[in-house]
Design a protein around this motif. Sequence first.
Motif, PDB file in Angstrom:
ATOM      1  N   UNK A 181       5.554   5.618  10.020  1.00 44.63           N
ATOM      2  CA  UNK A 181       4.903   4.358  10.375  1.00 44.63           C
ATOM      3  C   UNK A 181       5.407   3.232   9.490  1.00 44.63           C
ATOM      4  N   UNK A 182       5.001   2.023   9.845  1.00 44.77           N
ATOM      5  CA  UNK A 182       5.471   0.841   9.138  1.00 44.77           C
ATOM      6  C   UNK A 182       4.791   0.672   7.786  1.00 44.77           C
ATOM      7  N   UNK A 208       0.842  -1.198   0.000  1.00 42.41           N
ATOM      8  CA  UNK A 208       0.000   0.000   0.000  1.00 42.41           C
ATOM      9  C   UNK A 208       0.874   1.245   0.000  1.00 42.41           C
ATOM     10  N   UNK A 209       0.374   2.298  -0.582  1.00 49.93           N
ATOM     11  CA  UNK A 209       1.138   3.541  -0.671  1.00 49.93           C
ATOM     12  C   UNK A 209       1.268   4.212   0.689  1.00 49.93           C
ATOM     13  N   UNK A 210       0.182   4.234   1.453  1.00 50.57           N
ATOM     14  CA  UNK A 210       0.210   4.922   2.741  1.00 50.57           C
ATOM     15  C   UNK A 210       0.692   4.002   3.844  1.00 50.57           C
ATOM     16  N   UNK A 211       1.517   4.543   4.722  1.00 49.67           N
ATOM     17  CA  UNK A 211       2.047   3.783   5.854  1.00 49.67           C
ATOM     18  C   UNK A 211       1.074   3.832   7.025  1.00 49.67           C
ATOM     19  N   UNK A 212       1.407   3.134   8.100  1.00 53.24           N
ATOM     20  CA  UNK A 212       0.479   2.976   9.216  1.00 53.24           C
ATOM     21  C   UNK A 212       0.036   4.294   9.851  1.00 53.24           C
ATOM     22  N   UNK A 213       0.884   5.293   9.921  1.00 55.21           N
ATOM     23  CA  UNK A 213       0.490   6.553  10.558  1.00 55.21           C
ATOM     24  C   UNK A 213      -0.530   7.335   9.741  1.00 55.21           C
ATOM     25  N   UNK A 214      -0.715   6.992   8.480  1.00 55.29           N
ATOM     26  CA  UNK A 214      -1.636   7.726   7.617  1.00 55.29           C
ATOM     27  C   UNK A 214      -2.828   6.875   7.172  1.00 55.29           C
TER      28      UNK A 214
END
Length: 120
Positions: free
Chosen positions: A82-83, A51-57
Amino acid sequence: MSDTQFLDDKDIVFSTDKIYIRRDKNEGKGVFAREPIKANELIERFALVPLQYRTLYQGDVSLMRHAIVKDDCDCNECKKHGYSIYLPQGYAATYRYADDQRINSQYKFTYEKYYGLVLA
């Protein structure tokens, strides 16, 4: 299974005929074996979609129920954003719903080649 076999993608096959998904009257959807499976035997090889977005987003809770988070990285990028998150394909997303005390399989991942294994 040795790391060499795990990383060798020359003859990778992503289908499996050892398992199937069905609804159980008491417990909902689950993964079931068609035949006895030996310990450490390969059940399924599945693709990972990064996925393009990491865990914080990432704010979609239902998406995160299916996601696999690579949470073993200590780099600055992971600390800041984020991861990394991956969506498993095939039956692999369904295993994630099992009660942790009843899980009798394990995952192995090759994030660089975007696939994982489910072993008995």
